[in-house]
Design an enzyme around this catalytic site. Structure first.
Site, PDB file in Angstrom:
ATOM      1  N   ALA A 120      -3.886 -16.392 -27.711  1.00 41.95           N
ATOM      2  CA  ALA A 120      -3.353 -15.656 -28.849  1.00 41.95           C
ATOM      3  C   ALA A 120      -4.006 -14.146 -29.172  1.00 41.95           C
ATOM      4  O   ALA A 120      -4.233 -13.510 -30.164  1.00 41.95           O
ATOM      5  CB  ALA A 120      -3.783 -16.267 -29.884  1.00 41.95           C
ATOM      6  N   GLY A 142      -2.388 -11.589 -27.394  1.00 38.51           N
ATOM      7  CA  GLY A 142      -1.150 -10.310 -27.223  1.00 38.51           C
ATOM      8  C   GLY A 142      -0.498  -9.778 -28.371  1.00 38.51           C
ATOM      9  O   GLY A 142      -0.973 -10.430 -29.749  1.00 38.51           O
ATOM     10  N   ARG A 178       7.481  -7.007 -30.425  1.00 42.92           N
ATOM     11  CA  ARG A 178       8.816  -7.200 -30.856  1.00 42.92           C
ATOM     12  C   ARG A 178       9.025  -7.528 -32.299  1.00 42.92           C
ATOM     13  O   ARG A 178       9.951  -7.637 -32.662  1.00 42.92           O
ATOM     14  CB  ARG A 178       9.487  -7.812 -29.688  1.00 42.92           C
ATOM     15  CG  ARG A 178       9.880  -6.933 -28.812  1.00 42.92           C
ATOM     16  CD  ARG A 178      10.564  -7.860 -27.760  1.00 42.92           C
ATOM     17  NE  ARG A 178       9.483  -8.484 -26.950  1.00 42.92           N
ATOM     18  CZ  ARG A 178      10.017  -9.309 -25.768  1.00 42.92           C
ATOM     19  NH1 ARG A 178      11.188  -9.956 -25.863  1.00 42.92           N
ATOM     20  NH2 ARG A 178       8.644 -10.164 -25.386  1.00 42.92           N
ATOM     21  N   THR A 190      -2.445 -13.595 -18.339  1.00 44.82           N
ATOM     22  CA  THR A 190      -2.659 -15.137 -18.974  1.00 44.82           C
ATOM     23  C   THR A 190      -3.987 -15.652 -18.185  1.00 44.82           C
ATOM     24  O   THR A 190      -4.710 -16.398 -18.846  1.00 44.82           O
ATOM     25  CB  THR A 190      -1.543 -15.937 -18.882  1.00 44.82           C
ATOM     26  OG1 THR A 190      -1.000 -15.814 -17.626  1.00 44.82           O
ATOM     27  CG2 THR A 190      -0.485 -15.457 -19.740  1.00 44.82           C
ATOM     28  N   TYR A 213       5.193 -23.295 -75.154  1.00 45.33           N
ATOM     29  CA  TYR A 213       4.003 -23.197 -74.052  1.00 45.33           C
ATOM     30  C   TYR A 213       2.967 -24.083 -74.613  1.00 45.33           C
ATOM     31  O   TYR A 213       2.437 -23.780 -75.854  1.00 45.33           O
ATOM     32  CB  TYR A 213       3.533 -21.852 -74.136  1.00 45.33           C
ATOM     33  CG  TYR A 213       2.172 -21.751 -73.316  1.00 45.33           C
ATOM     34  CD1 TYR A 213       2.392 -22.044 -72.007  1.00 45.33           C
ATOM     35  CD2 TYR A 213       1.107 -21.321 -73.760  1.00 45.33           C
ATOM     36  CE1 TYR A 213       1.150 -21.924 -71.222  1.00 45.33           C
ATOM     37  CE2 TYR A 213      -0.144 -21.291 -73.262  1.00 45.33           C
ATOM     38  CZ  TYR A 213      -0.148 -21.383 -71.775  1.00 45.33           C
ATOM     39  OH  TYR A 213      -1.311 -21.622 -71.176  1.00 45.33           O
ATOM     40  N   ALA A 238      10.693 -27.566 -80.906  1.00 43.28           N
ATOM     41  CA  ALA A 238      10.969 -26.359 -80.301  1.00 43.28           C
ATOM     42  C   ALA A 238      10.283 -25.036 -80.731  1.00 43.28           C
ATOM     43  O   ALA A 238       9.873 -25.077 -81.862  1.00 43.28           O
ATOM     44  CB  ALA A 238      12.369 -25.897 -80.411  1.00 43.28           C
TER      45      ALA A 238
END
Ligand code: UD1
Ligand code: CA
Length: 455
Positions: A10, A12, A16, A80, A365, A379
């Protein structure tokens, strides 16, 4: 040879990706690619996991839980073979070594097990795949007897060799003893001036070490990610697999292409999942649960027959059976809804324990609160849990009825069967069975003359 050690390359840059973040930290299903590979290594029972890092090493280390991963720094990316060599000192001589890649995230453990099982002093395991378009990959070269003799990289290959469609996935399993013998022999006199790991195949063939070839069940298992298109392709493949699994386990998906699982989702039978639902973290849905469209469900346990209606967010909640949530509800961490509860539209809860049969149906809430059984919260009820510095709890006993548009200024406690008049601002505790009304008293004025417009 018993112990298995996994080396994950890992180092590299992944240029791209066009990203400030190291490539292996880009995510599939919400998890960095490197972590998929680490988890696979764990599944295989690896005794040691060795991450070879270089570009963005600090970022990679910072985001990866340190337990069980040993890091080897490859300061310069010289190939590698050179990369694997950085991990060599940490590998016991008698280990079997599996080489994986931080940007090849979705290889199945079964595929790798087949490879690892080939490793001995007399043989190694090599994972290859046959592609319609082998462009860019190392080609597998075989002799007349069909035995693998070497791997030639695209850039070093002759025109004839380029016609070979069996390619190197890069994944291989080999004894540590052989690696320690062979890697120092690699040379970098090739088209790229790199130390190729792939050159150990020719050495092995030369020494009479058998090369056992395995192939993955699916090309995606060995697909690497070099750009964001490939990242998206693998994401979709992963999600298709997950959708398939959910359906196999008894869930109906309104559209298998429109459900995303970013974590671990377990489902019972006759679960219904509508479109555009995202699951994150650890989620478990019992039998007969239904999830409406456009929901986000994160780290939640949802009991049998509970319905989550459209556009709801359930985060860090435990919900009993036969409950109903939403549409447009937001349950935040620490919410516990008992059986047969109802949390309706535009209701937000946080650290709220709601007893069996209780209802918070609209526009409320409820935070830092404990509600008994069969409570009805009207409500527009707000628990005022925060004084700007500290948080306080609101407690309600069984059978409490809170009238609409009530502010409950915590800390405050309502005993069993309390009734609160609508529009109240409650600042003091209320005793069992009492009615509390805390609002301006209404006056009705006779013969009221409305103002008239001045000339
Ligand atoms: C490599 C293989 C090729 C194979 C292909 C499959 C070699 C020489 N070639 O080619 O046969 O078909 O993978 O995708 O192995 N890395 C390091 N340090 C380095 C070099 C690479 O950590 O010094 C990591 C990279 O981050 C990458 C992986 O190793 O994740 C593969 O390296 P890359 O240079 O992309 O190899 P390929 O040219 O694709
Ligand atoms: Ca590559």
């Amino acid at each position: 040879m018993t112990s298995l050690h996994v080396v994950i390359l890992a180092a590299g840059q992944g240029s791209r990706m066009k990203s400030a973040m190291p490539k292996v930290l880009h995510r599939i299903a919400g998890k960095p690619m490197l972590h998929h590979v680490i988890d696979t290594a764990r599944t295989l029972g690896a005794e040691g996991i060795h991450g070879v890092i270089g570009h963005g090493a600090d970022q990679v280390k910072a985001i990866t839980p340190a337990d069980g991963v040993q890091w080897a720094l490859q300061e310069q990316q010289l190939g590698t073979g050179h990369a694997v060599a950085q991990a060599l000192p940490a590998l016991p001589d008698d280990a079997r070594v599996l080489i994986l890649y931080g940007d090849v995230p979705l290889t199945r453990p079964e595929t790798l097990e087949a490879l690892v099982s080939q490793v001995s002093e007399d043989s190694l395991g090599l994972l290859t795949v046959t592609l319609d378009n082998p462009d860019g990959y190392g080609r597998i070269l075989r002799n007349e007897a069909g035995q693998v003799t070497s791997i030639v990289e695209q850039k070093d290959a002759t025109e004839a060799q380029k016609t070979v469609t069996e390619v190197n996935t890069g994944i291989l399993a080999v004894s540590a003893r052989h690696l320690k013998d062979w890697l120092p022999q690699l040379s970098n006199s090739n088209a790229q001036g790199e130390y190729y790991l792939t050159d150990i195949i020719a050495i092995a063939a030369d020494r009479g070490v058998g090369i056992a070839v395995a192939q993955p069940g699916n090309e995606y298992e060995v697909q690497g990610v070099n750009n964001r298109l490939q990242l998206a392709e693998l994401e979709r493949w992963y999600q298709r697999q997950e959708a398939g699994r959910l359906m196999t386990e008894g869930a109906t998906l309104a559209d298998p292409g429109r459900v995303d699982v970013r974590g671990n989702l377990s489902v019972g039978q006759d679960v219904l999942i509508d479109i555009n639902v995202v699951f994150e973290g650890n989620v478990s849905l019992a039998n007969d649960v239904s999830i409406g469209p456009n929901c986000v469900i994160r780290d939640a346990t949802i009991g049998r027959g509970t319905h989550i209606e459209a556009n709801s967010i359930v985060d860090g909640a435990v919900i009993g059976s036969g409950a109903q949530v939403g549409p447009f509800a937001r349950l935040r961490p620490g919410t516990k809804l008992a059986d047969s509860t109802k949390v309706g539209n535009f209701v937000e809860t946080k650290k709220a324990e709601v007893g069996e049969g209780s209802k918070i149906n609209h526009l409320s809430y409820v935070g830092d609160a404990t509600l008994g059984r069969n409570v009805n919260v009207g409500a527009g009820t707000i628990t005022c849990n925060y004084d700007g510095v500290n948080k306080y709890r609101t407690v309600m006993g069984d059978g409490v009825f809170v009238g609409s548009n009530t502010a409950l200024v915590a800390p405050v406690s309502l005993a069993d069967n309390v009734t609160i008049g609508a529009g109240s601002t409650i600042t003091r505790d209320v005793g069992t069975g009492e009615l509390a009304v805390a609002r301006g008293r209404q006056r009705n004025i006779n013969n009221w003359e409305r103002p008239v417009k001045k000339d």
